[in-house]
Scaffold this motif. Structure first.
Motif, short mmCIF file in Angstrom:
data_model
loop_
_atom_site.label_atom_id
_atom_site.label_comp_id
_atom_site.label_asym_id
_atom_site.label_seq_id
_atom_site.Cartn_x
_atom_site.Cartn_y
_atom_site.Cartn_z
N PRO A 1 4.71 -1.83 -3.12
CA PRO A 1 3.51 -1.03 -2.56
C PRO A 1 3.62 -1.28 -1.00
O PRO A 1 4.04 -2.07 -0.24
N ASP A 2 2.51 -0.42 -0.40
CA ASP A 2 2.55 -0.37 1.06
C ASP A 2 1.63 -1.81 1.54
O ASP A 2 0.98 -2.29 0.53
N ILE B 1 8.94 -10.22 4.75
CA ILE B 1 8.44 -8.56 4.63
C ILE B 1 9.64 -8.00 3.73
O ILE B 1 10.85 -7.98 4.19
N ASN B 2 9.53 -8.21 2.58
CA ASN B 2 10.50 -7.89 1.37
C ASN B 2 10.71 -6.43 1.14
O ASN B 2 9.90 -5.36 1.79
N LYS B 3 11.74 -5.99 0.64
CA LYS B 3 12.00 -4.45 0.40
C LYS B 3 12.10 -3.72 1.86
O LYS B 3 11.91 -2.40 2.02
N TYR B 4 12.78 -4.49 2.59
CA TYR B 4 12.98 -4.06 4.08
C TYR B 4 13.84 -2.73 4.14
O TYR B 4 13.97 -2.22 5.03
N ASP B 5 14.66 -2.38 2.99
CA ASP B 5 15.47 -1.45 2.99
C ASP B 5 14.52 -0.18 2.99
O ASP B 5 15.13 1.15 3.24
N LEU B 6 13.32 -0.15 2.72
CA LEU B 6 12.36 0.89 2.60
C LEU B 6 11.38 0.93 3.93
O LEU B 6 10.62 1.88 4.18
N ALA B 7 11.77 0.14 5.06
CA ALA B 7 11.12 0.07 6.12
C ALA B 7 11.22 1.18 6.94
O ALA B 7 12.29 1.95 6.86
N VAL C 1 6.25 -1.72 -10.18
CA VAL C 1 4.86 -1.26 -9.71
C VAL C 1 4.58 0.07 -10.22
O VAL C 1 5.21 1.15 -10.42
N SER C 2 3.13 -0.15 -10.61
CA SER C 2 2.46 1.04 -11.19
C SER C 2 2.46 2.39 -10.33
O SER C 2 1.70 2.20 -9.07
N GLU C 3 2.82 3.42 -10.59
CA GLU C 3 2.88 4.76 -9.90
C GLU C 3 1.25 5.17 -9.82
O GLU C 3 0.78 5.65 -8.70
N LYS C 4 0.47 4.81 -10.79
CA LYS C 4 -0.98 5.23 -10.54
C LYS C 4 -1.66 4.21 -9.65
O LYS C 4 -2.67 4.60 -8.81
N LYS D 1 -0.33 1.75 -7.82
CA LYS D 1 0.30 1.26 -6.57
C LYS D 1 0.17 -0.13 -6.16
O LYS D 1 0.30 -0.48 -5.21
N ARG D 2 0.27 -0.88 -7.32
CA ARG D 2 0.32 -2.30 -7.17
C ARG D 2 1.18 -2.75 -8.48
O ARG D 2 1.27 -2.01 -9.60
N GLY D 3 1.91 -3.92 -8.34
CA GLY D 3 2.58 -4.56 -9.57
C GLY D 3 1.82 -5.35 -10.70
O GLY D 3 0.59 -5.79 -10.33
N ARG D 4 2.15 -5.37 -11.70
CA ARG D 4 1.73 -6.42 -12.52
C ARG D 4 2.11 -7.82 -12.15
O ARG D 4 3.09 -8.24 -11.63
#
Length: 286
Positions: free
Chosen positions: A83-84, A108-114, A183-186, A188-191
């Motif tokens: 999520p953002d 800041i993780n998932k930095y490949d999406l930065a 991450v839930s598409e609806k 936009k956050r994880g369980r």
């Protein structure tokens, strides 16, 4: 008596790891239950031969949410995207950790999406004096640097759900085998894949706490005066405020508001300060 550290609390049992690496399943002695000093993961304790916790050692520090103790540092994990980054939530967590006087590193993780906005945020928090790490389990960026930061410390991994805390921990030490979630598409956050705060041994001198996602944050224990001190960028401008204390809201001749107008304090940080201040006021009115 055997001394150890509480590594897990589940179903009324406390699991205590002694210095020899043995994990003891323990109950709390009755007289300790009558005190207000609730036992937390991270507490050092003395246990008897019949597996009862007899004494809780003095705590260096503790957090309320999650309920953990004796932390050297918190690795506060957010995701570049998916999520953002929710900057208000990030600032709330920073305030909570700063109030507990625990050293915090932002990861800041998932930095490949930065993108450019993520890079700007990294620079902003570094300029404030925070240690900011950038990591990715896909590209392995920053994993070695993060692992080095954990050596010789008790570190708590914390942050919103869905940002990849469990994946990061599995990358650091594959034997941990933490459950990961999507991450839930609806929404936009994880369980929340972590249900209980637990302590894991990275080596003889390094421990890691994986903690449940933060679902509720309260600030009733933080005074309005204390809140201003938890924003490090405010400190150099407070001497220019006419009033003391100054809450940097409606007061005239305010150094903080002047710094904001001149671009020395970011709008998102100031907005989060006002939001937390308002939350403290409302919580006191309940």
């Amino acid at each position: 008596m055997t001394t150890g550290i509480v590594i897990k609390n589940m179903n009324g049992y406390f699991y205590v790891q002694s210095k020899d690496g043995i994990v003891h399943e323990c109950k709390v002695r009755g007289r300790l239950k009558k005190t207000r000093y609730s036992l937390l993961v991270g507490d050092y304790v003395d246990i008897s031969e019949d597996a009862f916790i007899e004494r809780i050692h003095h705590r260096v520090n503790s957090l309320i949410r999650p309920a953990i103790a004796n932390i050297n540092q918190v690795i506060l994990v957010v995701a570049a995207h998916d999520p953002d980054i929710n900057t208000l939530l990030l600032n709330k967590l920073l305030v909570m950790i700063e109030d507990a006087d625990i050293y915090v590193r932002i990861c800041i993780n998932k930095y490949d999406l930065a993108d450019a906005s993520t890079s700007a945020l990294v620079n902003e928090y570094r300029q404030l004096g925070y240690s900011v790490l950038t990591t990715s389990t896909r590209t392995h960026e920053g994993i070695d640097e993060l692992r080095d930061c954990l050596q010789g410390k008790v570190s708590a991994f914390a942050g919103p759900s869905g940002v990849g805390k469990s994946s990061l921990l599995n990358e650091i030490e594959p034997s941990f085998s933490f459950q990961t979630g999507q991450v839930s598409e609806k929404i936009k956050r994880g369980r929340h894949t972590t249900r209980h705060a637990s302590l894991f041994s990275l080596n003889d001198e390094s421990f890691i706490m994986d903690t449940p996602g933060f679902s509720a944050i309260g600030f009733t224990h933080i005074s309005l005066e204390r809140l201003t001190s938890l924003y490090p960028e405010f400190l150099q401008y407070e001497s220019q405020c006419k009033f003391s204390p100054c809450y940097h809201d409606h007061e005239p001749i305010c150094g903080i508001k002047d710094a904001l107008q001149n671009g020395y304090i970011s709008e998102q940080r100031y907005a989060s300060y006002l939001a937390i201040r308002e939350e403290i006021i409302k919580q006191r009115q309940r």
